[in-house]
Design a protein around this motif. Structure first.
Motif, PDB file in Angstrom:
ATOM      1  N   PRO A   1       6.862 -45.997 -35.229  1.00 21.90           N
ATOM      2  CA  PRO A   1       6.929 -45.525 -36.609  1.00 21.90           C
ATOM      3  C   PRO A   1       5.540 -45.421 -37.229  1.00 21.90           C
ATOM      4  CG  PRO A   1       8.580 -47.208 -36.202  1.00 21.90           C
ATOM      5  CD  PRO A   1       7.696 -47.195 -35.000  1.00 21.90           C
ATOM      6  N   GLY A   2       5.229 -44.265 -37.793  1.00 26.83           N
ATOM      7  CA  GLY A   2       3.929 -44.066 -38.408  1.00 26.83           C
ATOM      8  C   GLY A   2       2.803 -43.884 -37.418  1.00 26.83           C
ATOM      9  N   GLN A   3       3.146 -43.611 -36.149  1.00 26.87           N
ATOM     10  CA  GLN A   3       2.140 -43.465 -35.099  1.00 26.87           C
ATOM     11  C   GLN A   3       2.161 -42.046 -34.533  1.00 26.87           C
ATOM     12  OE1 GLN A   3       0.059 -45.969 -34.431  1.00 26.87           O
ATOM     13  NE2 GLN A   3       1.133 -47.225 -35.934  1.00 26.87           N
ATOM     14  N   PRO A   4       1.125 -41.647 -33.791  1.00 26.85           N
ATOM     15  CA  PRO A   4       1.159 -40.348 -33.106  1.00 26.85           C
ATOM     16  C   PRO A   4       2.325 -40.288 -32.113  1.00 26.85           C
ATOM     17  CG  PRO A   4      -1.044 -41.291 -33.084  1.00 26.85           C
ATOM     18  CD  PRO A   4      -0.129 -42.369 -33.565  1.00 26.85           C
ATOM     19  N   THR A   5       2.691 -39.087 -31.725  1.00 27.08           N
ATOM     20  CA  THR A   5       3.844 -38.877 -30.844  1.00 27.08           C
ATOM     21  C   THR A   5       3.464 -37.972 -29.679  1.00 27.08           C
ATOM     22  OG1 THR A   5       5.378 -39.103 -32.702  1.00 27.08           O
ATOM     23  CG2 THR A   5       6.226 -38.005 -30.749  1.00 27.08           C
ATOM     24  N   ALA A   6       4.071 -38.213 -28.518  1.00 28.80           N
ATOM     25  CA  ALA A   6       3.936 -37.338 -27.354  1.00 28.80           C
ATOM     26  C   ALA A   6       5.332 -36.841 -27.006  1.00 28.80           C
ATOM     27  CB  ALA A   6       3.312 -38.084 -26.182  1.00 28.80           C
ATOM     28  N   ARG A   7       5.615 -35.574 -27.273  1.00 30.78           N
ATOM     29  CA  ARG A   7       6.975 -35.027 -27.159  1.00 30.78           C
ATOM     30  C   ARG A   7       7.074 -34.011 -26.031  1.00 30.78           C
ATOM     31  NH1 ARG A   7      10.462 -30.963 -29.021  1.00 30.78           N
ATOM     32  NH2 ARG A   7      12.457 -31.736 -29.845  1.00 30.78           N
ATOM     33  N   LEU A   8       8.112 -34.161 -25.218  1.00 26.54           N
ATOM     34  CA  LEU A   8       8.445 -33.193 -24.182  1.00 26.54           C
ATOM     35  C   LEU A   8       9.520 -32.271 -24.740  1.00 26.54           C
ATOM     36  CD1 LEU A   8       8.712 -35.688 -21.191  1.00 26.54           C
ATOM     37  CD2 LEU A   8       6.825 -34.100 -21.616  1.00 26.54           C
ATOM     38  N   ALA A   9       9.280 -30.972 -24.677  1.00 25.40           N
ATOM     39  CA  ALA A   9      10.249 -30.009 -25.214  1.00 25.40           C
ATOM     40  C   ALA A   9      11.556 -30.068 -24.440  1.00 25.40           C
ATOM     41  CB  ALA A   9       9.674 -28.603 -25.175  1.00 25.40           C
ATOM     42  N   SER A  10      11.478 -30.227 -23.123  1.00 23.64           N
ATOM     43  CA  SER A  10      12.677 -30.342 -22.291  1.00 23.64           C
ATOM     44  C   SER A  10      12.306 -31.023 -20.978  1.00 23.64           C
ATOM     45  CB  SER A  10      13.280 -28.961 -22.002  1.00 23.64           C
ATOM     46  OG  SER A  10      14.470 -29.077 -21.232  1.00 23.64           O
ATOM     47  N   ALA A  11      13.110 -31.991 -20.605  1.00 25.10           N
ATOM     48  CA  ALA A  11      12.863 -32.724 -19.362  1.00 25.10           C
ATOM     49  C   ALA A  11      14.191 -33.082 -18.714  1.00 25.10           C
ATOM     50  CB  ALA A  11      12.060 -33.991 -19.648  1.00 25.10           C
ATOM     51  N   THR A  12      14.216 -33.083 -17.389  1.00 19.77           N
ATOM     52  CA  THR A  12      15.391 -33.527 -16.644  1.00 19.77           C
ATOM     53  C   THR A  12      15.058 -34.878 -16.034  1.00 19.77           C
ATOM     54  OG1 THR A  12      16.078 -31.258 -16.160  1.00 19.77           O
ATOM     55  CG2 THR A  12      16.987 -32.991 -14.764  1.00 19.77           C
ATOM     56  N   LEU A  13      15.716 -35.925 -16.530  1.00 16.65           N
ATOM     57  CA  LEU A  13      15.372 -37.294 -16.176  1.00 16.65           C
ATOM     58  C   LEU A  13      16.626 -38.105 -15.887  1.00 16.65           C
ATOM     59  CD1 LEU A  13      12.982 -37.730 -19.223  1.00 16.65           C
ATOM     60  CD2 LEU A  13      12.222 -37.387 -16.864  1.00 16.65           C
ATOM     61  N   GLN A  14      16.469 -39.151 -15.087  1.00 17.67           N
ATOM     62  CA  GLN A  14      17.564 -40.064 -14.800  1.00 17.67           C
ATOM     63  C   GLN A  14      17.401 -41.307 -15.668  1.00 17.67           C
ATOM     64  OE1 GLN A  14      20.012 -39.167 -12.653  1.00 17.67           O
ATOM     65  NE2 GLN A  14      21.204 -40.997 -13.156  1.00 17.67           N
ATOM     66  N   VAL A  15      18.307 -41.464 -16.632  1.00 18.24           N
ATOM     67  CA  VAL A  15      18.226 -42.619 -17.521  1.00 18.24           C
ATOM     68  C   VAL A  15      18.423 -43.896 -16.708  1.00 18.24           C
ATOM     69  CG1 VAL A  15      19.233 -43.758 -19.529  1.00 18.24           C
ATOM     70  CG2 VAL A  15      19.094 -41.265 -19.451  1.00 18.24           C
ATOM     71  N   GLY A  16      17.527 -44.841 -16.896  1.00 19.67           N
ATOM     72  CA  GLY A  16      17.552 -46.078 -16.132  1.00 19.67           C
ATOM     73  C   GLY A  16      16.670 -46.027 -14.896  1.00 19.67           C
ATOM     74  N   GLY A  17      16.088 -44.866 -14.626  1.00 13.00           N
ATOM     75  CA  GLY A  17      15.223 -44.715 -13.463  1.00 13.00           C
ATOM     76  C   GLY A  17      13.753 -44.715 -13.849  1.00 13.00           C
ATOM     77  N   PHE A  18      12.942 -44.087 -12.981  1.00 19.18           N
ATOM     78  CA  PHE A  18      11.503 -43.991 -13.219  1.00 19.18           C
ATOM     79  C   PHE A  18      11.070 -42.556 -12.964  1.00 19.18           C
ATOM     80  CE2 PHE A  18      12.268 -48.395 -12.345  1.00 19.18           C
ATOM     81  CZ  PHE A  18      11.396 -49.072 -13.179  1.00 19.18           C
ATOM     82  N   VAL A  19       9.954 -42.168 -13.582  1.00 15.93           N
ATOM     83  CA  VAL A  19       9.456 -40.809 -13.406  1.00 15.93           C
ATOM     84  C   VAL A  19       7.927 -40.848 -13.356  1.00 15.93           C
ATOM     85  CG1 VAL A  19       9.480 -40.374 -15.916  1.00 15.93           C
ATOM     86  CG2 VAL A  19       9.525 -38.453 -14.309  1.00 15.93           C
ATOM     87  N   PRO A  20       7.309 -40.146 -12.386  1.00 16.80           N
ATOM     88  CA  PRO A  20       5.843 -40.099 -12.321  1.00 16.80           C
ATOM     89  C   PRO A  20       5.267 -39.455 -13.584  1.00 16.80           C
ATOM     90  CG  PRO A  20       6.811 -39.343 -10.265  1.00 16.80           C
ATOM     91  CD  PRO A  20       7.939 -39.451 -11.244  1.00 16.80           C
ATOM     92  N   THR A  21       4.310 -40.136 -14.181  1.00 17.16           N
ATOM     93  CA  THR A  21       3.704 -39.673 -15.434  1.00 17.16           C
ATOM     94  C   THR A  21       2.189 -39.790 -15.310  1.00 17.16           C
ATOM     95  OG1 THR A  21       5.639 -40.437 -16.670  1.00 17.16           O
ATOM     96  CG2 THR A  21       3.628 -40.023 -17.928  1.00 17.16           C
ATOM     97  N   THR A  22       1.488 -38.707 -15.631  1.00 23.17           N
ATOM     98  CA  THR A  22       0.027 -38.669 -15.474  1.00 23.17           C
ATOM     99  C   THR A  22      -0.650 -38.554 -16.837  1.00 23.17           C
ATOM    100  OG1 THR A  22       0.256 -37.582 -13.319  1.00 23.17           O
ATOM    101  CG2 THR A  22      -1.899 -37.462 -14.388  1.00 23.17           C
ATOM    102  N   PHE A  23      -1.631 -39.425 -17.056  1.00 24.14           N
ATOM    103  CA  PHE A  23      -2.421 -39.422 -18.285  1.00 24.14           C
ATOM    104  C   PHE A  23      -3.831 -38.933 -17.940  1.00 24.14           C
ATOM    105  CE2 PHE A  23       0.900 -42.514 -18.694  1.00 24.14           C
ATOM    106  CZ  PHE A  23       1.344 -42.401 -20.013  1.00 24.14           C
ATOM    107  N   ALA A  24      -4.318 -37.958 -18.687  1.00 29.52           N
ATOM    108  CA  ALA A  24      -5.651 -37.403 -18.438  1.00 29.52           C
ATOM    109  C   ALA A  24      -6.562 -37.680 -19.636  1.00 29.52           C
ATOM    110  CB  ALA A  24      -5.565 -35.906 -18.188  1.00 29.52           C
ATOM    111  N   PHE A  25      -7.714 -38.308 -19.358  1.00 29.00           N
ATOM    112  CA  PHE A  25      -8.703 -38.620 -20.387  1.00 29.00           C
ATOM    113  C   PHE A  25      -9.945 -37.766 -20.160  1.00 29.00           C
ATOM    114  CE2 PHE A  25      -5.929 -42.221 -20.252  1.00 29.00           C
ATOM    115  CZ  PHE A  25      -5.859 -42.687 -21.564  1.00 29.00           C
TER     116      PHE A  25
END
Length: 231
Positions: A122-146
């Motif tokens: 709440p009151g923080q920046p957001t990172a939003r995916l417009a559409s994603a196919t994911l398995q709830v309760g699972g894991f998904v590879p996520t890459t952060f680029a600096f």
């Protein structure tokens, strides 16, 4: 011991056993145990630590989710120079759109020296995916680029907009803005909807260490404030 005392002792033991069985029937999930999930954390270089990396879907509690989703993570910077997060890419969901707390788009997210930023709170920046196919309760590879530190990948946990992550799930897409900002601060002219309503937020702890290996797990653990200096 008299018969009345023996009967009283047996009744007390039976009551304790019934209470224990009732507690077991309630389940041992993080919600019923009132313990916040301990999620994946990674380090990048000597100064950046990404804690409690989670992708939050809609209100589904299990199964496959196809639709918008949010990435939430606590990023701490223990270095002497600002760190600039340029992008977040989620397998099956593409690149997330970064926005400031007012919903205005960001070109990059700046984490000041000695500071931490929580995405998705709440009151923080957001990172939003417009559409994603994911398995709830699972894991998904996520890459952060600096910008200077490079990239780091983690297996982000996938949780529903439920329990401790209620309010961290996707909302309506923010209105388009004329030009992206380079700062996470709010824009006075923004008319987009604000961040989700307050909810218990993922927290983070620890200091940055060299390397880029996941250090978290999916085992429940207690935690503190969502804005601690770095599910």
């Amino acid at each position: 011991m008299s018969r009345s005392l023996r009967r009283g002792s047996l009744a007390a033991i039976a009551a304790i056993a019934i209470a224990s069985l009732s507690a077991c029937a309630a389940g041992n999930t993080a919600e019923t145990l009132e313990v916040k999930p301990d999620n994946t954390s990674v380090t990048l270089g000597d100064n950046l630590r990404l804690n409690n990396i989670v992708v939050v879907t809609g209100d589904e509690t299990s199964g496959e989710h196809t639709g918008p989703a949010n990435v939430t993570v606590n990023i701490s910077n223990t270095g002497e120079a600002p760190a600039k997060l340029e992008s977040i890419n989620v397998e099956g969901g593409g690149t997330a759109t970064l926005t400031d707390p007012s919903g205005a788009p960001l070109k990059e997210l700046i984490i000041k020296p000695g500071d931490a930023v929580l995405l998705g709170g709440p009151g923080q920046p957001t990172a939003r995916l417009a559409s994603a196919t994911l398995q709830v309760g699972g894991f998904v590879p996520t890459t952060f680029a600096f910008e200077q530190a490079g990239q780091v990948q983690a297996e982000a946990a996938v949780y529903a907009n439920f329990g401790y992550y209620k309010g961290f799930g996707p909302t309506a897409a923010p209105a388009a803005s004329a030009s992206p900002s380079a700062s996470p601060s709010a824009s006075p002219a923004a008319t987009a909807p604000a961040s989700p309503a307050a909810a218990p937020s993922p927290t983070a702890g620890g200091t940055a260490a060299a390397g880029a290996k996941p250090t978290g797990s999916t085992a429940p653990t207690a935690s503190g404030s969502p804005l601690a200096a770095a599910h």
